[in-house]
Scaffold this active site. Structure first.
Site, mmCIF file in Angstrom:
data_model
loop_
_atom_site.group_PDB
_atom_site.id
_atom_site.type_symbol
_atom_site.label_atom_id
_atom_site.label_comp_id
_atom_site.label_asym_id
_atom_site.label_seq_id
_atom_site.Cartn_x
_atom_site.Cartn_y
_atom_site.Cartn_z
ATOM 1 N N LYS A 92 3.197 4.302 -1.084
ATOM 2 C CA LYS A 92 3.297 5.347 -2.411
ATOM 3 C C LYS A 92 4.440 6.030 -2.064
ATOM 4 O O LYS A 92 4.722 7.223 -1.489
ATOM 5 C CB LYS A 92 2.352 6.223 -2.359
ATOM 6 C CG LYS A 92 0.707 5.542 -2.607
ATOM 7 C CD LYS A 92 0.109 5.168 -1.498
ATOM 8 C CE LYS A 92 -1.215 4.517 -1.966
ATOM 9 N NZ LYS A 92 -1.962 4.073 -0.709
ATOM 10 N N ASP A 96 0.625 19.307 18.778
ATOM 11 C CA ASP A 96 1.279 20.714 19.184
ATOM 12 C C ASP A 96 1.975 21.646 17.993
ATOM 13 O O ASP A 96 1.064 21.790 16.944
ATOM 14 C CB ASP A 96 2.111 20.275 20.282
ATOM 15 C CG ASP A 96 1.959 19.810 21.414
ATOM 16 O OD1 ASP A 96 0.718 19.998 21.734
ATOM 17 O OD2 ASP A 96 2.582 19.003 22.285
ATOM 18 N N ASP A 130 17.032 9.703 -8.360
ATOM 19 C CA ASP A 130 18.174 10.072 -8.593
ATOM 20 C C ASP A 130 18.864 9.978 -7.092
ATOM 21 O O ASP A 130 20.106 10.712 -6.958
ATOM 22 C CB ASP A 130 18.898 11.278 -9.368
ATOM 23 C CG ASP A 130 18.740 11.231 -10.823
ATOM 24 O OD1 ASP A 130 18.616 10.205 -11.279
ATOM 25 O OD2 ASP A 130 18.501 12.407 -11.273
ATOM 26 N N HIS A 186 0.833 -1.414 0.065
ATOM 27 C CA HIS A 186 -0.058 0.040 0.034
ATOM 28 C C HIS A 186 0.850 1.266 -0.003
ATOM 29 O O HIS A 186 0.404 2.220 0.053
ATOM 30 C CB HIS A 186 -1.098 -0.026 1.150
ATOM 31 C CG HIS A 186 -2.057 0.895 1.215
ATOM 32 N ND1 HIS A 186 -2.280 1.710 2.069
ATOM 33 C CD2 HIS A 186 -2.992 0.941 0.241
ATOM 34 C CE1 HIS A 186 -3.311 2.680 1.890
ATOM 35 N NE2 HIS A 186 -3.988 1.962 0.654
ATOM 36 N N HIS A 190 -9.302 11.146 1.703
ATOM 37 C CA HIS A 190 -8.424 9.912 1.398
ATOM 38 C C HIS A 190 -7.200 10.189 1.964
ATOM 39 O O HIS A 190 -6.166 9.261 2.077
ATOM 40 C CB HIS A 190 -7.983 9.483 -0.142
ATOM 41 C CG HIS A 190 -7.464 8.501 -0.456
ATOM 42 N ND1 HIS A 190 -6.106 8.344 -0.791
ATOM 43 C CD2 HIS A 190 -7.978 7.101 -0.378
ATOM 44 C CE1 HIS A 190 -5.894 6.908 -0.943
ATOM 45 N NE2 HIS A 190 -6.945 6.157 -0.899
ATOM 46 N N LYS A 206 -4.055 10.796 4.857
ATOM 47 C CA LYS A 206 -3.380 10.056 6.227
ATOM 48 C C LYS A 206 -2.449 10.790 6.870
ATOM 49 O O LYS A 206 -1.141 10.684 6.633
ATOM 50 C CB LYS A 206 -2.812 8.743 5.768
ATOM 51 C CG LYS A 206 -3.705 7.888 5.039
ATOM 52 C CD LYS A 206 -3.452 7.892 3.361
ATOM 53 C CE LYS A 206 -4.149 6.774 2.347
ATOM 54 N NZ LYS A 206 -5.532 6.473 2.792
#
Length: 416
Positions: free
Chosen positions: A115, A305, A120, A113, A298, A300
């Protein structure tokens, strides 16, 4: 491999596909040596085709390109799409490919899952945005609200080493064969050799089914436990374990301003139903809950603080906390925290509906049953969820799947 805190990073927040896709494609276009890319979803739509063109152009000018795509997440890539990449020299790796049974996908658990993109060995992207048109506003009411970060500085070396190591592990090859797998050793050596690009301390945290099964959740709990003024969590699929819920309740009761931004217009109705089971339990402790109304959330992301933040692929639900392979970046930087906070506070003010205790106030047996469920079942989760079927994940070259399938879709549509 979960790395250590390193300073000297520049971390830039990228909001939605409008910011993410042009930046990634621009960096791929400027690549000189290497592109490493991992994604859960790659669709053959206008975004997927634009990524394909960028990768083809890079490979044809001699850039070494490896992409890893999940065997569950991307159901409809055509052989022509894959063949164009492989013929140009792009190495396409399929995570955990499995045939369909009576038309149904069988590789339900242990999804890749993450991404991640590394260019380089000097620039990286980590977040929750897949390569699909539903991350763009012009997709319509179901376009997703999502986030990624662009990273420059010493942390990029850790991310690069991690991505390359995962290729080796999943292909069951020892690290000593690294140079043979990738054709040549990366020009950026291991270690914190990149010069400072900013002032942020940062850490790559991953979840796997070996040594790091609860690392992302543990970092969330540490941050929540240490919060003194505020906590904001925006998470698409929210159904965490009891320990994390307990920390949120304790934070609210000691006076921390705890705000959750959850889905109000979910892409899957079960998401809102599941989160709703927890509302009373959280609201009665003083946690504030806001449902995002404009489109499916979608993202996350989270902050505490005025310094700690995280952006990544991990939801706070059973799949992400116990089964999926995930990657988050944790950032300690006041400027980044402030920018993320301003954005999330704007979402709360303009795009969210606050859920109040009176909205979920119930009496009688339902409250008792729900309390029993939250305490007695969730208090052992995510640990018990990890009992679901496990196996050694594997990568399969896309060319092999095309040869084996010999049909209109690679592996019955399971190239991802």
């Amino acid at each position: 491999m979960n790395g250590r805190w390193v300073g000297g990073n520049l971390v830039t927040l990228l909001i939605n596909g409008e910011a993410f896709f042009p930046r990634v494609f621009e960096c791929i276009a400027a690549a000189e040596r290497e592109v490493l890319l991992e994604t859960f979803i790659l669709f053959e739509d206008k975004v997927g085709r634009a990524l394909q063109v960028a990768l083809l152009t890079a490979a044809r000018r001699g850039v070494q390109v490896d992409i890893t795509i999940d065997g569950y997440g991307s159901p409809d890539l055509s052989p022509a799409f894959i063949l164009a990449l492989t013929q140009a020299g792009v190495r396409v790796h399929v995570f955990d490919p499995s045939p369909r049974l009576w038309g149904y996908r069988t590789n339900l658990f242990r999804r890749m899952h993450r991404k991640i993109v590394v260019i380089d060995g000097t620039r990286a992207f980590v977040g929750g945005i897949n390569y699909s048109a539903d991350h763009l506003a012009d997709f319509g009411p179901t376009a997703k609200q999502d986030y990624s970060v662009e990273i420059e500085g010493p942390l990029v070396t850790q991310i690069q080493d991690y991505a390359m190591t995962q290729l080796l592990i999943a292909q069951r090859q020892p690290p000593s064969l690294r140079h043979r797998l990738f054709g040549r050793a990366p020009e950026v050596p291991q270690g914190n050799t990149l010069p400072a690009a900013g002032t942020a301390e940062a850490l790559l945290v991953t979840r796997d089914n070996r040594e790091h099964g609860s690392d992302i959740e543990r970092h969330y709990r540490i941050a929540i436990r240490g919060a003194r003024q505020r906590i904001i969590i925006a998470n698409a699929y929210f159904f965490p374990g009891y320990r994390l819920l307990r920390q949120l309740r304790r934070a609210a009761r000691r006076g921390v301003d705890v705000s959750l931004i959850l889905q109000g217009e979910p892409d899957m109705p079960i998401v809102k139903i599941a989160a709703g089971l927890l509302y009373h339990h959280l609201l009665e402790a003083g946690v504030k809950i806001y449902e995002y109304q404009e489109r499916p959330l979608h993202g996350k992301v989270a902050l505490t603080d005025d310094e700690w933040s995280t952006v990544g692929s991990s939801n706070l639900d059973p799949l992400s906390l116990s089964l999926n392979l995930e990657a988050n970046v944790i950032i300690k930087d006041r400027a980044f925290n402030r920018g993320l906070a301003e954005h999330l506070e704007l979402l709360i003010q303009k795009s969210c509906k606050q859920i109040l205790l009176r909205d979920v106030a119930e009496t009688g047996i339902w409250v008792s049953l729900r309390s029993f469920f939250v305490f007695h079942l969730l208090r052992r989760y995510p640990a018990w969820f990890g009992w679901l079927p496990a196996h050694t994940p594997r990568l399969t070259p896309a060319e092999k799947l095309m040869t084996e399938a010999g049909s209109d879709h690679v592996n019955e549509g399971q190239v991802s």
